[in-house]
Design a protein around this motif. Structure first.
Motif, short mmCIF file in Angstrom:
data_model
loop_
_atom_site.label_atom_id
_atom_site.label_comp_id
_atom_site.label_asym_id
_atom_site.label_seq_id
_atom_site.Cartn_x
_atom_site.Cartn_y
_atom_site.Cartn_z
N ILE A 12 5.00 49.35 -24.40
CA ILE A 12 5.34 48.15 -23.64
C ILE A 12 6.72 48.28 -23.00
N LEU A 13 7.66 48.88 -23.70
CA LEU A 13 8.98 49.13 -23.11
C LEU A 13 8.85 50.02 -21.88
N TYR A 14 7.92 50.96 -21.95
CA TYR A 14 7.67 51.82 -20.78
C TYR A 14 7.14 50.97 -19.62
N LEU A 15 6.18 50.10 -19.90
CA LEU A 15 5.60 49.26 -18.86
C LEU A 15 6.65 48.35 -18.22
N LEU A 16 7.52 47.80 -19.04
CA LEU A 16 8.55 46.89 -18.53
C LEU A 16 9.56 47.62 -17.65
N LEU A 55 3.54 41.03 -15.83
CA LEU A 55 3.92 41.38 -17.20
C LEU A 55 5.39 41.04 -17.45
N LYS A 56 6.24 41.39 -16.51
CA LYS A 56 7.67 41.11 -16.66
C LYS A 56 7.92 39.60 -16.66
N GLU A 57 7.19 38.87 -15.80
CA GLU A 57 7.33 37.41 -15.75
C GLU A 57 6.87 36.77 -17.06
N TYR A 58 5.83 37.34 -17.66
CA TYR A 58 5.34 36.82 -18.94
C TYR A 58 6.41 37.00 -20.02
N GLY A 60 9.06 34.56 -19.77
CA GLY A 60 8.65 33.18 -20.03
C GLY A 60 8.27 32.41 -18.78
N ALA A 61 8.12 33.10 -17.66
CA ALA A 61 7.82 32.42 -16.40
C ALA A 61 6.35 32.07 -16.26
N ILE A 62 5.47 32.82 -16.90
CA ILE A 62 4.03 32.53 -16.84
C ILE A 62 3.44 32.62 -18.25
N SER A 63 2.24 32.08 -18.40
CA SER A 63 1.57 32.09 -19.70
C SER A 63 0.71 33.34 -19.85
N SER A 64 0.24 33.59 -21.05
CA SER A 64 -0.64 34.73 -21.29
C SER A 64 -1.96 34.58 -20.56
N ASP A 65 -2.40 33.34 -20.36
CA ASP A 65 -3.66 33.11 -19.65
C ASP A 65 -3.56 33.62 -18.21
#
Length: 307
Positions: free
Chosen positions: A220-224, A234-237, A240-245
């Motif tokens: 996940i650190l790689y993805l970020l 993913l970064k917005e999630y 806290g900018a968007i929800s998991s849905d």
């Protein structure tokens, strides 16, 4: 799990817990732990015999290695609220916490029965404390870089292997160099196995995917860190900018994108570096055959690519 190791664990429960339902609950924990085939006990036994040990109580020490890891497994699952099929997740949280307290008392009570040296007891608490430090970092998502992750994982997971090794070598007169090598190896083992778990968990299709918990594992650190608009959600999630849905509206497409991102290959590269380091330390380790070879087999041998 070796039968004598299980019997010592069960006896310990009977010795300390008289209340029938709690006694039975703890025995169900042990029965579940038995499904892992006594991996921690094997590390303790192999360490002991590899270093030339011949303690008549080694099975009791191996049982304590299993017990300590059972305690930490229960606490980890209670914190993460996963592994719903485990008996400690099926009972009430209050019962599970009481069971943890009972196991802790039994663990240290058994060490007292074995009349271990005070310095050994201090070392046991230091190793467990190191694991708790790493576990707390994991709980509060303290890792924000790969270096943070590596340190946290060595503390959290490497310490579990250190404890299993310690239970094997503490009654053996071993050189300081050998003990330091075992500690280094244990940290390698912790990284190797945790990275494997992280690579597995990031591509799960259920809510136990590490992404849902906003964990910062190695992949996940790689993805970020990827500079690609496809991973902006993913970064917005994580911010806290968007929800998991919103993040997982097209779950299968998103998971496939993760698989194609290179994060799994990155994890495999880091894991292979850990395996190589373990091999280098292992070659220098002084040990008795066939126990030394068995030690390698039960700790990280399955990850070695034989040429």
């Amino acid at each position: 799990m070796k039968q004598s190791v299980k019997e010592y664990m069960v006896r310990l429960v009977d010795e300390y817990i008289e209340v029938k339902d709690l006694n039975e609950l703890l025995k169900s924990f042990i029965a579940d732990k038995e499904k892992e085939n006594g991996a921690w006990a094997k590390v303790t036994l192999c360490t002991h015999y590899m270093l030339g040990g011949d303690s008549p109580h080694i099975d009791r020490y191996a049982a304590l290695a299993e017990l300590a890891n059972l305690i930490l497994d229960v606490v980890d699952d209670l914190q993460d609220q996963d592994q719903e099929d485990k008996p400690w997740m099926k009972c009430s949280q209050a019962e599970a916490l009481n069971a943890v307290l009972a196991l802790i008392m039994g663990f240290f009570g058994e060490l007292g029965q074995l009349q271990i040296k005070p310095e050994w007891l201090v070392e046991v608490t230091k190793i467990i404390g190191r694991s708790i430090n790493g576990q707390h970092k994991d709980v509060v998502n303290a890792a924000v870089s790969v270096e943070d992750y590596l340190v946290m994982t060595q503390e959290k997971s490497g310490s579990l292997f250190r404890l299993a090794c310690f239970m094997g070598y503490m009654t053996v007169d071993s050189p300081r160099e050998t003990i330091e090598q075992l500690h280094e190896l244990a940290d390698c083992f912790g990284l190797i196995h945790q990275i494997q778990n992280d690579m597995r968990d990031i591509v799960r299709y259920d809510v136990k995917n590490d992404l849902y918990g906003k964990k910062r594992t190695l992949p996940i650190l790689y993805l970020l860190s990827v500079e690609d608009e496809a991973f902006t959600p993913l970064k917005e999630y994580y911010e806290g900018a968007i929800s998991s849905d919103v993040l997982l509206q097209e779950k299968e497409t998103f998971i496939q994108m993760i698989k194609d991102s290179g994060c799994l290959e990155y994890g495999q590269v880091v894991q292979s570096v850990c395996v190589q380091k373990a091999e280098e330390i292992y070659e220098k380790l002084q040990g008795v055959s066939p126990w030394k070879e068995r030690f390698r087999e039960v700790t990280y041998g399955s990850f070695v690519v034989e040429e």
